[in-house]
Scaffold this motif. Structure first.
Motif, PDB file in Angstrom:
ATOM      1  N   THR A  92      -4.052  -3.773   0.105  1.00 29.69           N
ATOM      2  CA  THR A  92      -5.235  -3.883   0.962  1.00 29.69           C
ATOM      3  C   THR A  92      -6.182  -2.727   0.659  1.00 29.69           C
ATOM      4  N   ASP A  93      -7.255  -2.648   1.443  1.00 32.66           N
ATOM      5  CA  ASP A  93      -8.219  -1.563   1.263  1.00 32.66           C
ATOM      6  C   ASP A  93      -7.581  -0.198   1.472  1.00 32.66           C
TER       7      ASP A  93
ATOM      8  N   GLY B  70      -6.030  -9.224  -0.099  1.00 32.64           N
ATOM      9  CA  GLY B  70      -6.163  -8.321   1.040  1.00 32.64           C
ATOM     10  C   GLY B  70      -7.245  -7.277   0.875  1.00 32.64           C
TER      11      GLY B  70
ATOM     12  N   ASP C 245       0.811  -1.221   0.000  1.00 27.31           N
ATOM     13  CA  ASP C 245       0.000   0.000   0.000  1.00 27.31           C
ATOM     14  C   ASP C 245       0.843   1.268   0.000  1.00 27.31           C
TER      15      ASP C 245
END
Length: 646
Positions: A590-591, A618, A567
């Motif tokens: 991931t988010d 993720g 990220d």
């Protein structure tokens, strides 16, 4: 139906309760165009609500002096209709109505119903009203009724895995009076009867405008069909028989043509002698030939050299493994005007053949020799003789050596080179540093599956500032390279800080062991990520080294399977104004990374049209809900093996 009119815009909102009434959209669209012209507004928009399954129409109008120019965008992805007739009628009525519009961006339709839709139809219409259409898996009978109004504007037509019969294709082509490029790819059904392009089916004298013909991967193409095609297309400039079953053995010729009396072209076999006759008949205009993935050998190339008026500029021999040294020597000594040559996967290429190419083809601008294993360092030295080459593809050739850096340093590559593919090559840091210093005008670079580390990647981001396409899949680069701290903060320094931070944490804290062999690796990566994030937040931009943000012109970026990218790269290294294609498949995303991608101020990262998030386990639906509404131009999204429904 509700109308809203202001001085700045004009909107129509229309609700449909039944899918069968969707054909009425065409009448509304016509009324909307009239109303937009009468209102003389600066902008206009037609909005269709979401109760129509995956259907949207956007029309914009602007006032340009006395003329009222219109531009429109039609988007029909995954649009399912219960009634097949309504679906076909709606799509084609919209297409026909667009022929008088200034700009026509795209039309796309996928499987109208589960039992026999006409597959995919996509097309483009440029500013001069020249339409390009592609039929994939088409059945065709349903679309003929509205074809007449559209066919006069079509210049590029492609049939892929087409199930139309020969009469339907003939009728469709008979109205294409402006056709320039015709492609029939992997479509056996139209050729099965052997009557396609015959006068008994329809009159196709209008196809004299065709300049490029491609009939690829056809099992039922025969001598008779090919001669009929040649007669109705006398002005061919490009001729492709890629993947077709052409017979070259003289015994096959004697079997089907035992005597010259009562000569009749066979409907059962495609022989090279007939292909040679067609090339000879069209030799005055023919400049490009594609025999890729066929069984052509040296005898075939030598026979082409005997055609007196043949002057080729493009030759594609990809995957032709039966050609030996005599054939290559003959064709390259005779056709010295070739500027585009493709010999990918040709296993019989040697140093002497490669040297002949570089010495004889002085005007060569595009050269592909991917996965050619017969070339050694002695032959590769001659590549520096190609001073006009702009496109060079040498991926997966296993020909690099430490001495190659010295050769490039002494003789240098072409200064005009803009496209370079080095995928799968085992070069060193000194070679990449030299290439990035010499070829600062490079626009395309592919180094996937190469031994590139963080320090080597920094050479790219600091020197190759004009890159439009960068493919670095399957590399061992990390966030430090993408964010520009690889030269400022060493990898071992980050590890030391991670260890100190780890020891400062209470060891008796409650935790659940994973019980896996990769538990320590996962914890180490998490510690490194925390330390690197803190470093990036406190690091001054003046101190940071070259990062991915330096590549301002980047339009396509492939980081798939770079497992050390997380990220942090999306947070600190993704600030693009014109990025259209992004692949971060199987990255540690991931988010948080998806949210930070669109958290940048407008219009950064908002131009993405194709996004690949495959195998990013993720991410969840929360991250996608934040990401997708911001990407207004997104057309393609890949989520294979992604468990985002949580």
């Amino acid at each position: 139906m509700q109308y809203f009119s202001t001085a700045a815009n004009f909107k129509i909102l229309w609700n449909l309760s039944s899918t069968k009434k969707i054909v009425k959209l065409w009448l509304l669209y016509q009324d909307f165009l009239v109303a937009a012209k009468e209102s003389r507004l600066s902008q206009a928009a037609l909005l269709i609500p979401k109760n129509i399954p995956a259907f949207s129409v956007q029309v914009k109008a602007r006032k340009a002096g006395k003329a009222f120019a219109l531009s429109c965008h039609i988007d029909l992805p995954l649009c399912y209709f219960r009634d097949q007739e309504y679906g076909h009628a709606l799509l084609l009525k919209i297409i026909v109505g667009m022929t008088n519009i200034r700009t026509f961006v795209s039309v796309e339709k996928k499987t109208i119903c589960s039992s026999g839709g006409f597959g995919v139809i996509s097309g483009e219409l440029d500013g001069s009203t020249n339409i390009s259409l592609e039929f994939s898996g088409a059945e065709g009978e349903k679309i003929f009724s509205h074809w007449k109004c559209l066919a006069n504007h079509i210049k590029y037509l492609t049939f892929i895995k087409c199930n139309m019969n020969e009469r339907t294709i003939g009728n469709l082509l008979s109205y294409c009076t402006s056709l320039v490029n015709l492609t029939i790819d992997d479509s056996d059904y139209p050729f099965m009867t052997g009557r396609i392009f015959s006068e008994s089916i329809c009159n196709l004298n209008n196809l004299a405008t065709v300049r490029r013909l491609e009939i690829q991967s056809s099992q039922y193409l025969s001598d008779a069909i090919l001669m009929r095609i040649s007669n109705i297309m006398p002005n061919l400039e490009h001729f492709s028989l890629s993947g077709d079953q052409i017979t070259f053995h003289p015994a096959i010729w004697k079997r089907f043509y035992p005597s010259r009396q009562n000569f009749k072209y066979s409907d059962s076999v495609l022989t090279f002698k007939i292909v040679q006759n067609i090339i000879e008949l069209r030799s005055e205009t023919l400049t490009s030939i594609d025999f890729s993935r066929t069984q052509i050998g040296s005898d075939g190339l030598i026979a082409l050299c005997k055609i007196p008026d043949l002057k080729l500029t493009v030759l594609n021999l990809e995957g032709c493994k039966n050609i030996s040294q005599p054939g290559f020597e003959a064709i390259f000594s005779d056709q010295t005007g070739i500027i585009d040559l493709n010999i990918n996967f040709c296993s019989n290429i040697t140093d002497s053949i490669f040297r002949d190419i570089c010495l004889r083809l002085e005007r060569l601008k595009k050269f592909s020799f991917r996965k050619v294993s017969g070339i050694t360092l002695c032959g590769l030295e001659c590549i520096t003789l190609l001073k006009e080459v702009r496109y060079l593809d040498m991926g997966y050739s296993d020909i690099f050596h430490d001495r190659q850096t010295q050769i490039v340093r002494e003789k240098s590559l072409s200064a005009h080179l803009t496209h370079l593919d080095l995928g799968g090559l085992a070069f060193g840091q000194s070679f990449l540093k030299l290439i990035s210093a010499q070829l600062k005008g490079l626009q395309y670079l592919n180094i996937q599956s190469c031994p590139v580390n963080d320090s080597m990647f920094a050479e790219i981001t600091s020197n190759l500032l004009k890159l439009n396409v960068l493919k670095v899949a399957y590399l061992s680069i990390s966030d430090q390279a993408l964010t520009g701290v690889a030269r400022v903060v060493a990898s071992d320094e980050v590890d030391n800080k991670s260890d100190v931070q780890n020891r400062s944490i209470d060891e008796n804290r409650h935790r659940i062991p994973l019980g896996l062999g990769y538990e320590e690796v996962i914890k180490t990566q998490a510690r490194r990520k925390r330390v690197l994030k803190k470093t990036l937040e406190t690091l001054s931009p003046d101190v940071a080294g070259p990062s991915l943000n330096n590549l301002k012109r980047l339009k396509e970026l492939d980081l798939s399977h770079c497992v050390l990218v997380s990220d942090l790269s999306l947070m600190f290294a993704f600030k693009f104004f014109c990025l259209k294609t992004l692949s971060i498949a199987k990255c540690n995303i991931t988010d948080e990374g998806l949210e930070s991608l669109v958290a940048q101020p407008m219009p950064l990262n908002r131009t993405i049209e194709e996004l690949d998030l495959s195998e990013c386990t993720g991410i969840t639906d929360r991250g996608l809900c934040k990401l997708l509404p911001e990407l207004k131009r997104l057309r393609k999204l890949k989520l294979a093996v992604t468990h985002f429904f949580k």
